[in-house]
Design an enzyme around this catalytic site. Sequence first.
Site, mmCIF file in Angstrom:
data_model
loop_
_atom_site.group_PDB
_atom_site.id
_atom_site.type_symbol
_atom_site.label_atom_id
_atom_site.label_comp_id
_atom_site.label_asym_id
_atom_site.label_seq_id
_atom_site.Cartn_x
_atom_site.Cartn_y
_atom_site.Cartn_z
ATOM 1 N N ASN A 1 0.867 -1.186 0.000
ATOM 2 C CA ASN A 1 0.000 0.000 0.000
ATOM 3 C C ASN A 1 0.899 1.230 0.000
ATOM 4 O OD1 ASN A 1 -1.778 2.131 0.751
ATOM 5 N ND2 ASN A 1 -3.208 0.577 1.484
ATOM 6 N N LYS B 1 -12.225 -5.759 -7.143
ATOM 7 C CA LYS B 1 -10.847 -6.071 -6.723
ATOM 8 C C LYS B 1 -10.507 -7.527 -7.058
ATOM 9 C CE LYS B 1 -7.660 -5.748 -2.824
ATOM 10 N NZ LYS B 1 -6.562 -5.287 -3.683
ATOM 11 N N HIS C 1 -13.226 -3.610 0.301
ATOM 12 C CA HIS C 1 -12.789 -3.017 -0.974
ATOM 13 C C HIS C 1 -13.929 -3.103 -1.987
ATOM 14 C CE1 HIS C 1 -8.588 -3.287 0.454
ATOM 15 N NE2 HIS C 1 -8.352 -2.344 -0.448
ATOM 16 N N GLY D 1 -3.463 -6.844 -0.043
ATOM 17 C CA GLY D 1 -2.057 -6.829 0.379
ATOM 18 C C GLY D 1 -1.899 -6.120 1.707
HETATM 19 N N1 LIG Z 1 0.109 -0.747 -3.609
HETATM 20 C C1 LIG Z 1 -0.929 0.103 -3.571
HETATM 21 O O1 LIG Z 1 -0.877 1.162 -2.930
HETATM 22 C C2 LIG Z 1 -2.175 -0.211 -4.351
HETATM 23 C C3 LIG Z 1 -3.286 0.638 -4.327
HETATM 24 C C4 LIG Z 1 -4.378 0.349 -5.153
HETATM 25 C C5 LIG Z 1 -4.342 -0.762 -5.982
HETATM 26 N N2 LIG Z 1 -3.249 -1.583 -5.960
HETATM 27 C C6 LIG Z 1 -3.099 -2.738 -6.849
HETATM 28 O O2 LIG Z 1 -2.783 -2.248 -8.149
HETATM 29 C C7 LIG Z 1 -3.268 -3.160 -9.144
HETATM 30 C C8 LIG Z 1 -4.124 -2.419 -10.165
HETATM 31 O O3 LIG Z 1 -5.214 -1.800 -9.510
HETATM 32 P P1 LIG Z 1 -6.303 -0.915 -10.309
HETATM 33 O O4 LIG Z 1 -7.377 -0.628 -9.336
HETATM 34 O O5 LIG Z 1 -5.645 0.197 -11.042
HETATM 35 O O6 LIG Z 1 -6.816 -2.015 -11.373
HETATM 36 P P2 LIG Z 1 -7.544 -1.780 -12.768
HETATM 37 O O7 LIG Z 1 -8.149 -3.105 -13.123
HETATM 38 O O8 LIG Z 1 -8.414 -0.583 -12.737
HETATM 39 O O9 LIG Z 1 -6.333 -1.473 -13.784
HETATM 40 C C9 LIG Z 1 -5.363 -2.403 -14.130
HETATM 41 C C10 LIG Z 1 -4.943 -2.152 -15.572
HETATM 42 O O10 LIG Z 1 -3.773 -2.948 -15.837
HETATM 43 C C11 LIG Z 1 -3.871 -3.362 -17.184
HETATM 44 N N3 LIG Z 1 -2.959 -4.493 -17.433
HETATM 45 C C12 LIG Z 1 -3.182 -5.817 -17.298
HETATM 46 N N4 LIG Z 1 -2.079 -6.496 -17.642
HETATM 47 C C13 LIG Z 1 -1.128 -5.587 -17.997
HETATM 48 C C14 LIG Z 1 0.210 -5.672 -18.451
HETATM 49 N N5 LIG Z 1 0.846 -6.846 -18.617
HETATM 50 N N6 LIG Z 1 0.876 -4.523 -18.694
HETATM 51 C C15 LIG Z 1 0.286 -3.328 -18.538
HETATM 52 N N7 LIG Z 1 -0.995 -3.185 -18.132
HETATM 53 C C16 LIG Z 1 -1.690 -4.301 -17.855
HETATM 54 C C17 LIG Z 1 -5.341 -3.689 -17.386
HETATM 55 O O11 LIG Z 1 -5.683 -3.687 -18.765
HETATM 56 C C18 LIG Z 1 -6.000 -2.547 -16.611
HETATM 57 O O12 LIG Z 1 -6.266 -1.424 -17.451
HETATM 58 C C19 LIG Z 1 -3.985 -4.271 -8.352
HETATM 59 O O13 LIG Z 1 -3.056 -5.328 -8.107
HETATM 60 C C20 LIG Z 1 -4.340 -3.589 -7.030
HETATM 61 O O14 LIG Z 1 -4.477 -4.505 -5.956
HETATM 62 C C21 LIG Z 1 -2.174 -1.327 -5.162
#
Ligand SMILES: NC(=O)c1ccc[n+]([C@@H]2O[C@H](COP(=O)([O-])OP(=O)(O)OC[C@H]3O[C@@H](n4cnc5c(N)ncnc54)[C@H](O)[C@@H]3O)[C@@H](O)[C@H]2O)c1
Length: 251
Positions: free
Chosen positions: A105, A142, A138, A148
Site C-alpha cells: 500500500n 478487486k 474493498h 495486500g
Molecule cells: N500498492 C498500492 O498502494 C495499491 C493501491 C491500489 C491498488 N493496488 C493494486 O494495483 C493493481 C491495479 O489496480 P487498479 O485498481 O488500477 O486495477 P484496474 O483493473 O483498474 O487497472 C489495471 C490495468 O492494468 C492493465 N494491465 C493488465 N495487464 C497488464 C500488463 N501486462 N501490462 C500493462 N498493463 C496491464 C489492465 O488492462 C487494466 O487497465 C492491483 O493489483 C491492485 O491490488 C495497489
Amino acid sequence: MKFALVGYGKMGRQIAALALGRGHTVVSIDPVAVDSEFKEISATALNGVDACIDFSHPSQAVSNLTLAAELGCNVVMGTTAWYQNMDEVRKIVAKTQIGFIYATNFSIGVNLFYRIVEASAKLMDGFEEFDVAGFELHHRKKADSPSGTARTLSEILLANIQRKQTLLYGIADHPLEPQQLHFASARCGHIPGTHEVIFDSEADTISLKHTARNRQGFASGAITAAEWIVGKSGFFTINHLLEELISNKRK
Ligand SMILES: NC(=O)c1ccc[n+]([C@@H]2O[C@H](COP(=O)([O-])OP(=O)(O)OC[C@H]3O[C@@H](n4cnc5c(N)ncnc54)[C@H](O)[C@@H]3O)[C@@H](O)[C@H]2O)c1
C-alpha cells in the site's frame, strides 16, 4: 521526471493526473486500455523514462518487472499479490542493478497506520483478556483477497502478539481457537480501501481504523516513491522511504 504508467486503469489514471500536476511527464502502457499510448513494455515505450510505475494485474507483475529491468528502467511496483515470487524479483533486481521499490500500500497514511498498529500490538501483547481480529473492505472489482494491506497488518499482529500463532483469512466456519487470528474480507460497491483492527475484551472494544477516501493517497505515495527511487540501485520497500520521511519531519 518522466514516468511510464504500466497499467492504465483506475490507479494508472489517478497517478497520471497527479504526476502531471507535480510537473512530471508520463507515458501509458496497457495492452487493453483503448487510450494507452503503448500496448507493451519496449525500448521505444521506455525511451527517456526515469521509472516505471506498475499498477497492472497480479499475474503480470513479475513479467512486467523483468521486461523493464532488462531495459535498465527503475520500477515502482504497486501491483499486489505477486509476493510468492519475492526471491525471483530480488535476483532480477540484483542482476540488472535497477532501483526497485514495492509496497502493499503506497499510501503514506496507511504506512503510518502500520506503525500505529505495531505499537498497539506490542502494548496489547501483555493484555491477554483482549482478543484481536481484523477486517478489510474493498470495491467489488478487486482481483485479490485478502488485500495486500490486510496481509501486512496480519503479519504485524502475528509478529507482535504472542498469543496469536496462526492466521485465518476469509470465512470462519468453525469456532476459533484462541491462537487463531481472523482477518476477514468483504467486497462491495466502490470502496477504495478500508482496514480495521480491533482488540476486544468482555467489557469493551478498541478499534483502529484506516479509511481511504479515494485513490489519491496511493497515487501520491507511488509518485513520491518514483521520485525517490531515481538514482538508486537495489531492492527497497516503502519502509526505507518512510524512515527517510519520518526523520525529515523530526529535523
Ligand atoms: N500498492 C498500492 O498502494 C495499491 C493501491 C491500489 C491498488 N493496488 C493494486 O494495483 C493493481 C491495479 O489496480 P487498479 O485498481 O488500477 O486495477 P484496474 O483493473 O483498474 O487497472 C489495471 C490495468 O492494468 C492493465 N494491465 C493488465 N495487464 C497488464 C500488463 N501486462 N501490462 C500493462 N498493463 C496491464 C489492465 O488492462 C487494466 O487497465 C492491483 O493489483 C491492485 O491490488 C495497489
